[in-house]
Design an enzyme around this catalytic site. Structure first.
Site, PDB file in Angstrom:
ATOM      1  CG  ASP A  90       0.739   8.632   0.875  1.00  0.00           C
ATOM      2  OD1 ASP A  90       1.814   9.544   0.769  1.00  0.00           O
ATOM      3  OD2 ASP A  90       0.078   9.100   0.158  1.00  0.00           O
ATOM      4  CG  HIS A 147       8.621   3.611   0.263  1.00  0.00           C
ATOM      5  ND1 HIS A 147       9.153   4.052  -1.065  1.00  0.00           N
ATOM      6  CD2 HIS A 147       6.864   3.563   0.566  1.00  0.00           C
ATOM      7  CE1 HIS A 147       7.487   3.546  -1.553  1.00  0.00           C
ATOM      8  NE2 HIS A 147       7.049   3.453  -0.961  1.00  0.00           N
ATOM      9  CB  SER A 252      -3.154  -0.473  10.576  1.00  0.00           C
ATOM     10  OG  SER A 252      -3.061  -0.296  12.128  1.00  0.00           O
TER      11      SER A 252
END
EC number: 4.1.1.65
Length: 287
Positions: A90, A147, A252
């Site tokens: 995200d 991921h 980050s």
């Protein structure tokens, strides 16, 4: 003037000391403190807890458990387009595009060396020369697990020591070679699109970076360290597309690299585009 003072402070502050202190606070298990701090953070950054596997903020043993929270099944469906390369996290696209003359674009007037980003090894960097990169910035409110964009077999992991400059638009525009100077973990995979590097970049108050195969990688000793996973004596580590790769404890950036003529970035994406883990980041450049 404010941004100038902010940049000056970035060079003067004790990055690692502040980050370790932040790590201690984030691991604090004193109930009243961790509950109050977690509740404040969730409200301040408008964290969407309805998609979290555990919605009750007070149920997390410490702030880091909340920050690296798991999501409910189906909260991040994986794009099913044949051959799709998935967004690993995200966040927002900081930059994406070609790796030209061995350089990766950071912001107007600034770039950095792909070889330095990967730890300085010319042999590791060579397959990515003339290839493609995408930089994804994870904000405080985001889901902070990273991921796999594609299924891959882990070949090598490199811990690269460095500074811990804050990562945001101001530092990207004013700190030369930002992502090649900050502490980072380089993960190199063999995939159906050739070599793929996923680089987890630390920042100020990023207390640690973990991977699913090695656990806590940072903070280690202050020296570059390489871990080989393609030796005959080791059991191969294979991760499927969409599987968790690692996580940030306090945030980050993730940078994904591919070799030349392997991927084509989704036309809808550009600098500043909001993205979610599992959506299509790119398509194969060739059949």
């Amino acid at each position: 003037m404010k941004s100038r003072l902010f940049i000056i402070s970035q060079y003067l502050l004790p990055h690692h000391l502040l980050s370790r202190l932040a790590g201690c606070i984030a691991e604090c298990r004193v109930r009243w403190f961790k509950n109050a701090f977690t509740a404040w953070f969730a409200k301040r950054y408008q964290v969407n807890m309805s998609e979290a596997l555990v919605e009750d903020l007070s149920a997390y043993e410490h702030f880091n458990a909340f920050f690296t929270r798991a999501l409910k099944p189906g909260a991040r469906p994986l794009d099913e387009t044949p051959g799709a390369i998935l967004c690993p996290a995200d966040g927002a696209v900081s930059q994406l595009g070609p790796i030209e003359h061995g350089r990766i674009f950071q912001a107007k007037g600034h770039g950095f060396s792909a070889q330095e980003l990967l730890g300085g090894d010319p042999a590791m960097a060579a397959p990515f020369m003339g290839g493609e990169f995408a930089t994804i910035y994870l904000s405080p409110k985001d889901y902070h697990r990273v991921h796999m964009p594609l299924a891959g077999t882990l070949r090598e992991m490199v811990y690269v020591p460095g500074r811990l400059f804050s990562v945001n638009q101001t530092t990207a525009e004013n700190v030369p070679e930002l992502f090649a100077r900050n502490e980072r973990v380089v993960c190199l995979f063999d995939t159906e699109r050739g070599p793929m590097a996923v680089v987890l970049v630390g920042a100020m108050i990023v207390a640690s970076i973990e991977t699913v195969w090695a656990g806590l990688v940072t903070p280690p000793k202050r020296e570059l360290k390489t871990f080989r996973y393609d030796e005959a004596s080791r059991t191969p580590i294979h991760l499927e597309k969409g599987a968790e790769l690692g996580r940030f404890k306090l945030g980050s950036t993730a940078i994904v690299l591919f070799g030349p003529e392997q991927v084509k970035w989704a036309e809808s994406l550009g600098a500043g585009s909001a993205v979610r883990m599992g959506q299509q980041l790119a398509a194969p450049a060739q059949a």
